[in-house]
Design a protein around this motif. Structure first.
Motif, PDB file in Angstrom:
ATOM      1  N   VAL A 142       0.835  -1.200   0.000  1.00 44.21           N
ATOM      2  CA  VAL A 142       0.000   0.000   0.000  1.00 44.21           C
ATOM      3  C   VAL A 142       0.872   1.253   0.000  1.00 44.21           C
ATOM      4  CG1 VAL A 142      -1.669   1.334   1.350  1.00 44.21           C
ATOM      5  CG2 VAL A 142      -1.989  -1.132   1.043  1.00 44.21           C
ATOM      6  N   SER A 143       1.958   1.231   0.768  1.00 42.02           N
ATOM      7  CA  SER A 143       2.870   2.376   0.775  1.00 42.02           C
ATOM      8  C   SER A 143       3.444   2.624  -0.610  1.00 42.02           C
ATOM      9  CB  SER A 143       4.007   2.129   1.775  1.00 42.02           C
ATOM     10  OG  SER A 143       4.948   3.171   1.746  1.00 42.02           O
ATOM     11  N   ALA A 144       3.848   1.562  -1.295  1.00 41.29           N
ATOM     12  CA  ALA A 144       4.417   1.721  -2.635  1.00 41.29           C
ATOM     13  C   ALA A 144       3.378   2.222  -3.628  1.00 41.29           C
ATOM     14  CB  ALA A 144       5.002   0.388  -3.103  1.00 41.29           C
ATOM     15  N   LEU A 145       2.181   1.647  -3.588  1.00 43.11           N
ATOM     16  CA  LEU A 145       1.153   2.034  -4.553  1.00 43.11           C
ATOM     17  C   LEU A 145       0.642   3.448  -4.303  1.00 43.11           C
ATOM     18  CD1 LEU A 145      -0.827  -1.310  -4.827  1.00 43.11           C
ATOM     19  CD2 LEU A 145       0.553  -0.234  -6.614  1.00 43.11           C
ATOM     20  N   SER A 146       0.732   3.915  -3.070  1.00 43.94           N
ATOM     21  CA  SER A 146       0.281   5.283  -2.798  1.00 43.94           C
ATOM     22  C   SER A 146       1.117   6.313  -3.553  1.00 43.94           C
ATOM     23  CB  SER A 146       0.335   5.565  -1.295  1.00 43.94           C
ATOM     24  OG  SER A 146       1.680   5.633  -0.837  1.00 43.94           O
ATOM     25  N   ARG A 147       2.320   5.918  -3.982  1.00 43.46           N
ATOM     26  CA  ARG A 147       3.203   6.803  -4.732  1.00 43.46           C
ATOM     27  C   ARG A 147       2.940   6.748  -6.234  1.00 43.46           C
ATOM     28  NH1 ARG A 147       8.872   5.393  -1.460  1.00 43.46           N
ATOM     29  NH2 ARG A 147       7.841   4.678   0.437  1.00 43.46           N
ATOM     30  N   LEU A 148       2.050   5.874  -6.645  1.00 39.14           N
ATOM     31  CA  LEU A 148       1.846   5.625  -8.074  1.00 39.14           C
ATOM     32  C   LEU A 148       0.416   5.912  -8.505  1.00 39.14           C
ATOM     33  CD1 LEU A 148       3.787   2.236  -8.307  1.00 39.14           C
ATOM     34  CD2 LEU A 148       4.657   4.524  -8.807  1.00 39.14           C
ATOM     35  N   GLN A 149      -0.201   6.897  -7.903  1.00 43.41           N
ATOM     36  CA  GLN A 149      -1.604   7.168  -8.206  1.00 43.41           C
ATOM     37  C   GLN A 149      -1.794   7.781  -9.594  1.00 43.41           C
ATOM     38  OE1 GLN A 149      -4.251   8.265  -5.038  1.00 43.41           O
ATOM     39  NE2 GLN A 149      -2.615   8.163  -3.510  1.00 43.41           N
ATOM     40  N   ARG A 150      -0.703   8.210 -10.207  1.00 43.29           N
ATOM     41  CA  ARG A 150      -0.804   8.724 -11.579  1.00 43.29           C
ATOM     42  C   ARG A 150      -1.042   7.596 -12.579  1.00 43.29           C
ATOM     43  NH1 ARG A 150       4.367   8.096 -10.192  1.00 43.29           N
ATOM     44  NH2 ARG A 150       5.866   7.229 -11.690  1.00 43.29           N
ATOM     45  N   HIS A 151      -0.711   6.372 -12.194  1.00 40.20           N
ATOM     46  CA  HIS A 151      -0.890   5.219 -13.088  1.00 40.20           C
ATOM     47  C   HIS A 151      -2.304   4.670 -12.974  1.00 40.20           C
ATOM     48  CE1 HIS A 151       3.129   4.738 -14.626  1.00 40.20           C
ATOM     49  NE2 HIS A 151       3.665   4.569 -13.428  1.00 40.20           N
ATOM     50  N   ARG A 199      -5.996  -9.901  13.156  1.00 38.44           N
ATOM     51  CA  ARG A 199      -7.004  -8.839  13.028  1.00 38.44           C
ATOM     52  C   ARG A 199      -6.378  -7.452  13.158  1.00 38.44           C
ATOM     53  NH1 ARG A 199     -12.044 -11.148  12.969  1.00 38.44           N
ATOM     54  NH2 ARG A 199     -12.139 -13.292  13.737  1.00 38.44           N
ATOM     55  N   HIS A 200      -5.362  -7.328  13.991  1.00 36.89           N
ATOM     56  CA  HIS A 200      -4.686  -6.031  14.128  1.00 36.89           C
ATOM     57  C   HIS A 200      -4.051  -5.617  12.796  1.00 36.89           C
ATOM     58  CE1 HIS A 200      -2.209  -2.806  15.775  1.00 36.89           C
ATOM     59  NE2 HIS A 200      -1.175  -3.359  15.166  1.00 36.89           N
ATOM     60  N   THR A 201      -3.393  -6.570  12.117  1.00 34.60           N
ATOM     61  CA  THR A 201      -2.759  -6.271  10.840  1.00 34.60           C
ATOM     62  C   THR A 201      -3.804  -5.902   9.795  1.00 34.60           C
ATOM     63  OG1 THR A 201      -1.003  -7.828  11.373  1.00 34.60           O
ATOM     64  CG2 THR A 201      -1.183  -7.157   9.081  1.00 34.60           C
ATOM     65  N   ALA A 202      -4.921  -6.619   9.782  1.00 35.38           N
ATOM     66  CA  ALA A 202      -5.989  -6.311   8.825  1.00 35.38           C
ATOM     67  C   ALA A 202      -6.577  -4.926   9.077  1.00 35.38           C
ATOM     68  CB  ALA A 202      -7.072  -7.373   8.892  1.00 35.38           C
ATOM     69  N   ALA A 203      -6.781  -4.582  10.350  1.00 32.76           N
ATOM     70  CA  ALA A 203      -7.319  -3.258  10.684  1.00 32.76           C
ATOM     71  C   ALA A 203      -6.340  -2.167  10.267  1.00 32.76           C
ATOM     72  CB  ALA A 203      -7.613  -3.172  12.171  1.00 32.76           C
ATOM     73  N   ALA A 204      -5.047  -2.385  10.512  1.00 37.72           N
ATOM     74  CA  ALA A 204      -4.039  -1.402  10.111  1.00 37.72           C
ATOM     75  C   ALA A 204      -3.985  -1.256   8.598  1.00 37.72           C
ATOM     76  CB  ALA A 204      -2.671  -1.816  10.651  1.00 37.72           C
ATOM     77  N   LEU A 205      -4.173  -2.358   7.880  1.00 38.27           N
ATOM     78  CA  LEU A 205      -4.162  -2.297   6.419  1.00 38.27           C
ATOM     79  C   LEU A 205      -5.347  -1.489   5.901  1.00 38.27           C
ATOM     80  CD1 LEU A 205      -2.944  -3.184   3.715  1.00 38.27           C
ATOM     81  CD2 LEU A 205      -4.352  -5.259   3.865  1.00 38.27           C
ATOM     82  N   ARG A 206      -6.527  -1.738   6.445  1.00 37.65           N
ATOM     83  CA  ARG A 206      -7.693  -0.968   6.028  1.00 37.65           C
ATOM     84  C   ARG A 206      -7.480   0.529   6.291  1.00 37.65           C
ATOM     85  NH1 ARG A 206     -10.573  -5.424   8.617  1.00 37.65           N
ATOM     86  NH2 ARG A 206     -11.656  -6.685   7.035  1.00 37.65           N
ATOM     87  N   ALA A 207      -6.902   0.846   7.445  1.00 39.32           N
ATOM     88  CA  ALA A 207      -6.654   2.244   7.779  1.00 39.32           C
ATOM     89  C   ALA A 207      -5.647   2.869   6.811  1.00 39.32           C
ATOM     90  CB  ALA A 207      -6.153   2.355   9.212  1.00 39.32           C
ATOM     91  N   ALA A 208      -4.613   2.116   6.446  1.00 43.89           N
ATOM     92  CA  ALA A 208      -3.607   2.632   5.525  1.00 43.89           C
ATOM     93  C   ALA A 208      -4.196   2.871   4.136  1.00 43.89           C
ATOM     94  CB  ALA A 208      -2.435   1.651   5.434  1.00 43.89           C
ATOM     95  N   VAL A 209      -5.052   1.960   3.693  1.00 51.31           N
ATOM     96  CA  VAL A 209      -5.722   2.133   2.396  1.00 51.31           C
ATOM     97  C   VAL A 209      -6.574   3.394   2.408  1.00 51.31           C
ATOM     98  CG1 VAL A 209      -7.474   1.161   0.859  1.00 51.31           C
ATOM     99  CG2 VAL A 209      -5.671  -0.313   1.795  1.00 51.31           C
ATOM    100  N   ALA A 210      -7.343   3.591   3.460  1.00 52.53           N
ATOM    101  CA  ALA A 210      -8.196   4.778   3.562  1.00 52.53           C
ATOM    102  C   ALA A 210      -7.361   6.050   3.636  1.00 52.53           C
ATOM    103  CB  ALA A 210      -9.101   4.657   4.784  1.00 52.53           C
ATOM    104  N   HIS A 211      -6.297   6.023   4.443  1.00 48.55           N
ATOM    105  CA  HIS A 211      -5.455   7.207   4.605  1.00 48.55           C
ATOM    106  C   HIS A 211      -4.804   7.610   3.287  1.00 48.55           C
ATOM    107  CE1 HIS A 211      -2.849  10.074   6.635  1.00 48.55           C
ATOM    108  NE2 HIS A 211      -1.813   9.542   5.990  1.00 48.55           N
ATOM    109  N   ALA A 212      -4.433   6.617   2.466  1.00 51.25           N
ATOM    110  CA  ALA A 212      -3.800   6.911   1.178  1.00 51.25           C
ATOM    111  C   ALA A 212      -4.806   7.281   0.094  1.00 51.25           C
ATOM    112  CB  ALA A 212      -2.984   5.699   0.730  1.00 51.25           C
ATOM    113  N   GLY A 213      -6.087   7.227   0.416  1.00 46.30           N
ATOM    114  CA  GLY A 213      -7.109   7.546  -0.581  1.00 46.30           C
ATOM    115  C   GLY A 213      -7.240   6.499  -1.667  1.00 46.30           C
ATOM    116  N   LEU A 214      -7.007   5.241  -1.304  1.00 52.95           N
ATOM    117  CA  LEU A 214      -7.005   4.153  -2.293  1.00 52.95           C
ATOM    118  C   LEU A 214      -8.188   3.203  -2.148  1.00 52.95           C
ATOM    119  CD1 LEU A 214      -3.200   3.205  -2.214  1.00 52.95           C
ATOM    120  CD2 LEU A 214      -4.386   4.679  -3.861  1.00 52.95           C
ATOM    121  N   ALA A 215      -9.208   3.600  -1.405  1.00 51.13           N
ATOM    122  CA  ALA A 215     -10.311   2.681  -1.123  1.00 51.13           C
ATOM    123  C   ALA A 215     -11.025   2.221  -2.384  1.00 51.13           C
ATOM    124  CB  ALA A 215     -11.309   3.339  -0.172  1.00 51.13           C
TER     125      ALA A 215
END
Length: 351
Positions: free
Chosen positions: A189-198, A212-228
């Motif tokens: 998710v961190s890498a793809l957040s840099r490639l939103q032009r593609h 579950r903690h990792t899954a919750a953190a992943l969902r939060a990271a996706v939302a924070h990066a605007g990639l939902a």
């Protein structure tokens, strides 16, 4: 007829790579005429409580003298007392996907405890089987397992039609892995957040409940990066739903921090998909150089660079896909994998 007891933790139908390996080997051995009895242990392994350890000790105690028992390493390495108690009475074979202490996200005090426990347990085994050469090298170097008691039996793959691709304007990326720290979804998710032009979209197929903690953190990271709207977390899927994921993908990506083999990578290669994964370990061994772009583990910037190159170049995707098709020819099928396991186990039974 050879009789084998297979001990593994949790649900035998689970979609983890380790459990799938255990199940398919058992099925193929049964087709070869073996009498295979599967005994499931508590799902809390490799962090068992007292009750789980007592249950595992009873399971070993109930096996007849001289029984040939193949025990999944997720449980085996965490119950040294039980395997030491029965190591001379039984023909115990440890099946190690990767050392327990190398799981990502462990608290510091857990690591030396797990190393010590697994070293003790492996010393009590008649033989040790790993699913890849990288793990075999680790066990020989760091766990004192001599070459004479160590064998590699790689997983099989099924014959399958090549992926057809998405057919759309977006590059369809696929990641098949349980959402746990070791698999590196956070890096992806961190890498793809840099490639939103593609133009790209990502599908993640894998359990959202194992951590579950990792899954919750992943969902939060996706939302924070605007990639939902571009990242889709399917959870655990199998059968036709998983086949559809592979079939409609344009590329496969797994920024894993550690693999014992990487069965999902092999499945991607078997379908002729171009791959991005990590260098220097079992994942790189599984896919080979011609099918993949290899990046250092834990390096989101390098991962972003590889994704940038792959997403932006249809020619590169075609080149890697051709390499994947060549590599796929060298991958063993499940009957071959079971035949290799049978040779190892027959040797233990005859010794």
């Amino acid at each position: 007829m050879t009789r084998l007891f297979l001990l593994l933790p949790g649900d035998v139908r689970a979609r983890t790579g380790g459990t799938l390996y255990d199940r398919r080997i058992a099925e193929e051995l049964a087709r070869r005429g073996w009498d295979v009895t599967v005994r499931t242990l508590d799902r809390s392994f490799p962090r068992p409580g007292a009750a789980a350890l007592e249950e595992a000790a009873r399971a070993l105690a109930e096996l007849p003298d001289g029984a040939l028992a193949l025990c999944d390493g997720l449980a085996y390495g965490a119950m040294p007392d039980a395997v030491e108690a029965h190591g001379t009475r039984l023909r115990l074979v440890a099946l190690v996907h990767h050392p327990l202490a190398l799981e990502t996200g462990l608290a510091s005090p857990e690591v030396p405890r797990l190393v010590a426990a697994e070293r003790r347990a492996l010393a009590a085994a008649r033989h040790v089987v790993t699913t890849g050469n990288a793990t075999a090298r680790l066990l020989a170097r760091d766990y004192g397992v001599p070459a004479s008691r160590l064998s590699v039996v790689e997983p099989g793959t099924d014959a399958t039609p090549p992926a057809t691709g998405s057919g759309g304007p977006d590059v369809a990326l696929l990641c098949v892995a349980s959402v746990i720290p070791r698999k590196g979804h956070d890096l992806l998710v961190s890498a793809l957040s840099r490639l939103q032009r593609h133009d790209w979209r990502l599908t993640c197929a894998g359990s959202l409940t194992r951590s579950r903690h990792t899954a919750a953190a992943l969902r939060a990271a996706v939302a924070h990066a605007g990639l939902a709207d571009r990242v889709h977390l399917l959870g655990e899927v199998d059968g036709e739903a998983l086949e559809r994921c592979y079939r409609e993908a344009d590329a496969f990506v797994l920024p894993t921090r550690l693999e014992g083999y990487g069965m999902a990578l092999a499945e991607a290669v078997a379908r002729g998909l171009p791959v991005i994964t990590t260098a220097g370990g079992a994942a790189a061994d599984t896919v080979g150089d011609a099918a993949a772009l290899l990046v250092p583990p834990d390096d989101a910037a390098a991962l972003a660079g590889a994704l940038d190159a792959l997403i932006g170049s249809p020619a590169l995707r075609r080149q890697l896909a051709a390499g994947a098709r060549i590599r796929a020819r060298a991958l063993p099928g499940w009957p071959q994998a079971a035949a290799a396991m049978a040779r190892v186990l027959d040797g233990v039974a005859a010794a």
